[in-house]
Write a protein that holds these residues in place. Structure first.
Motif, PDB file in Angstrom:
ATOM      1  N   LEU A 160      -3.031  31.687  -0.154  1.00  0.00           N
ATOM      2  CA  LEU A 160      -3.238  31.639  -1.601  1.00  0.00           C
ATOM      3  C   LEU A 160      -4.169  32.769  -2.044  1.00  0.00           C
ATOM      4  CD1 LEU A 160      -2.794  30.305  -4.330  1.00  0.00           C
ATOM      5  CD2 LEU A 160      -4.651  28.693  -3.780  1.00  0.00           C
ATOM      6  N   THR A 164      -1.969  35.880  -2.328  1.00  0.00           N
ATOM      7  CA  THR A 164      -0.995  35.931  -3.428  1.00  0.00           C
ATOM      8  C   THR A 164      -1.626  35.678  -4.788  1.00  0.00           C
ATOM      9  OG1 THR A 164      -0.493  33.565  -3.204  1.00  0.00           O
ATOM     10  CG2 THR A 164       0.821  35.116  -1.882  1.00  0.00           C
ATOM     11  N   LEU A 165      -2.714  34.877  -4.792  1.00  0.00           N
ATOM     12  CA  LEU A 165      -3.361  34.445  -6.045  1.00  0.00           C
ATOM     13  C   LEU A 165      -2.335  33.842  -7.006  1.00  0.00           C
ATOM     14  CD1 LEU A 165      -5.916  37.349  -6.618  1.00  0.00           C
ATOM     15  CD2 LEU A 165      -6.338  35.057  -5.679  1.00  0.00           C
ATOM     16  N   HIS A 166      -1.390  33.104  -6.407  1.00  0.00           N
ATOM     17  CA  HIS A 166      -0.340  32.460  -7.210  1.00  0.00           C
ATOM     18  C   HIS A 166       0.112  31.217  -6.444  1.00  0.00           C
ATOM     19  CE1 HIS A 166       3.455  31.739  -9.274  1.00  0.00           C
ATOM     20  NE2 HIS A 166       3.048  32.580 -10.241  1.00  0.00           N
ATOM     21  N   ARG A 180       4.037  31.126  -5.564  1.00  0.00           N
ATOM     22  CA  ARG A 180       4.477  32.021  -4.491  1.00  0.00           C
ATOM     23  C   ARG A 180       3.876  31.598  -3.144  1.00  0.00           C
ATOM     24  NH1 ARG A 180       3.952  36.048  -8.593  1.00  0.00           N
ATOM     25  NH2 ARG A 180       1.864  36.633  -7.884  1.00  0.00           N
ATOM     26  N   GLN A 188       4.334  22.990  -4.605  1.00  0.00           N
ATOM     27  CA  GLN A 188       3.168  23.513  -5.322  1.00  0.00           C
ATOM     28  C   GLN A 188       2.126  22.424  -5.561  1.00  0.00           C
ATOM     29  OE1 GLN A 188       4.017  26.075  -8.653  1.00  0.00           O
ATOM     30  NE2 GLN A 188       2.058  25.618  -9.652  1.00  0.00           N
ATOM     31  N   SER A 226      -1.762  22.509  -4.137  1.00  0.00           N
ATOM     32  CA  SER A 226      -2.931  22.316  -5.009  1.00  0.00           C
ATOM     33  C   SER A 226      -3.811  21.189  -4.483  1.00  0.00           C
ATOM     34  CB  SER A 226      -2.474  21.996  -6.436  1.00  0.00           C
ATOM     35  OG  SER A 226      -1.759  23.082  -6.991  1.00  0.00           O
ATOM     36  N   ARG A 268      -9.181  28.543 -11.707  1.00  0.00           N
ATOM     37  CA  ARG A 268      -7.771  28.351 -12.054  1.00  0.00           C
ATOM     38  C   ARG A 268      -7.406  28.949 -13.410  1.00  0.00           C
ATOM     39  NH1 ARG A 268      -9.788  25.583  -7.554  1.00  0.00           N
ATOM     40  NH2 ARG A 268      -8.153  24.307  -6.562  1.00  0.00           N
ATOM     41  N   ARG A 326      -6.274  32.708 -15.017  1.00  0.00           N
ATOM     42  CA  ARG A 326      -5.319  32.863 -13.924  1.00  0.00           C
ATOM     43  C   ARG A 326      -6.057  32.614 -12.616  1.00  0.00           C
ATOM     44  NH1 ARG A 326      -3.504  39.037 -14.299  1.00  0.00           N
ATOM     45  NH2 ARG A 326      -3.040  38.287 -16.400  1.00  0.00           N
ATOM     46  N   THR A 327      -5.287  32.384 -11.560  1.00  0.00           N
ATOM     47  CA  THR A 327      -5.902  32.067 -10.267  1.00  0.00           C
ATOM     48  C   THR A 327      -6.664  33.277  -9.737  1.00  0.00           C
ATOM     49  OG1 THR A 327      -4.097  30.543  -9.768  1.00  0.00           O
ATOM     50  CG2 THR A 327      -5.464  31.275  -7.918  1.00  0.00           C
TER      51      THR A 327
END
Length: 308
Positions: free
Chosen positions: A15, A18-20, A23, A32, A36, A53, A56-57
């Motif tokens: 994570l 990707t920071l998403h 994905r 997902q 989380s 969060r 954006r992450t």
């Protein structure tokens, strides 16, 4: 704090890359919401927030600080798993072999050299011991294999014969005055041509305490041709015995392979006769029953092959 789950550390690092969440979840083959939830559990366990969060992450300061540590832990875990797999496949490890000098010279050193080429992650430790010493070390667990001129005794030991070689009569090319029948001062010293000609001559032989089997076999070979050897030089190694022969002081019976090697390197000695007898010098490899593994089986087979 309970031990950190490596699986959650891996979720954290993916994570962070990707920071998403979406994905990262695809890459990790997890839903997902499941990802989380696992990240929240990790943060709760650590007592810090790893990600912000909104909007954006992004990694928090704590997340940026802990990320290299998490990556290092996972790298170590991967190395551990790889090393375990190599060990399980019989390709790496540390093995200790107790061996007599005779077995080392006859083929064990060649086997170890071959293993070093085939298995670069294998470390072999060799201790040169008498047969009796190597058998004791095997039973006490100080060596993994014992190589000697007899099988190790005991119900918890398995032994395999490596070879049974003839003895050779080794004589000096330049005998000294010492090479006369013991107690005699008459005549000119000369090297005998046959074992039967050696009655009364000084012999170099293994001390019985160092190798009862070899000592007794040499005496028995002399007995087959009608005499008891005059055991003048009593040694712990073939090298010492043949050193005495090279000095022109005595004769000796040695394993043919040892005698040939010395004859090729030292013009002061020669093989006078290869003794034709059922009495031979044997080489054995022994290990503890039940202590086998893929690696130990592989090593034993390599040693057996080297003596063929």
């Amino acid at each position: 704090m309970k031990d950190v789950d490596l699986r959650r550390l891996r979720y954290f690092t993916v994570l962070a890359e990707t920071l998403h969440f979406g994905r990262a979840a695809v890459l990790l083959h997890i839903s997902q919401p499941g990802l989380s939830a696992e990240i929240r559990r990790l943060e709760k366990q650590l007592g810090v927030s790893l990600f912000s969060r909104t909007p954006r992450t992004a990694l928090t300061h704590e997340g940026e600080t802990l990320l290299p540590e998490a990556e290092a832990v996972l790298t170590s875990a991967d190395r551990f798993a790889s090393a375990s797999a190599v060990l399980a496949s019989g390709q790496a490890g540390v093995v200790t072999i107790g061996s007599t000098a005779t077995v080392l010279e006859q083929g064990l050193l060649d086997a170890i050299a071959g293993l070093a080429e085939e298995l670069p992650d294998l470390r072999v430790i060799v201790e040169e011991l008498s047969s009796a010493e190597s058998f004791t070390a095997l039973r006490e667990g100080r060596v993994d294999f014992a190589c000697g001129n007899a099988p190790a005794d005991g119900p918890d030991v398995t032994s395999t014969r490596l070879t049974a070689a003839p003895f050779a009569l080794v004589v000096p090319t330049q005998p000294t005055a010492a090479l006369r029948p013991v107690g005699s001062t008459a005549g000119t010293a000369s090297s005998p041509q046959r074992l039967a000609d050696c009655a009364g001559l000084p012999f170099a032989v293994f001390r019985r305490s160092a190798s009862p089997r070899l000592h007794d076999t040499v005496r028995a070979l002399c007995g087959e041709v009608g005499f008891t050897p005059a055991l003048t030089y009593r040694t712990r190694t073939w090298r010492s015995a043949l050193d005495a022969v090279a000095a022109g002081l005595c004769v000796s019976l040695a394993p043919l392979s040892v005698a040939r090697a010395r004859e090729g390197d030292d013009p002061r000695v020669r093989i006078a006769q290869v003794v034709d007898s059922d009495l031979r010098v044997e080489s054995w490899i022994s290990t503890r029953t039940g202590a086998t593994s893929q690696l130990s089986d592989r090593i034993e087979q390599a040693v057996v092959d080297a003596f063929r």
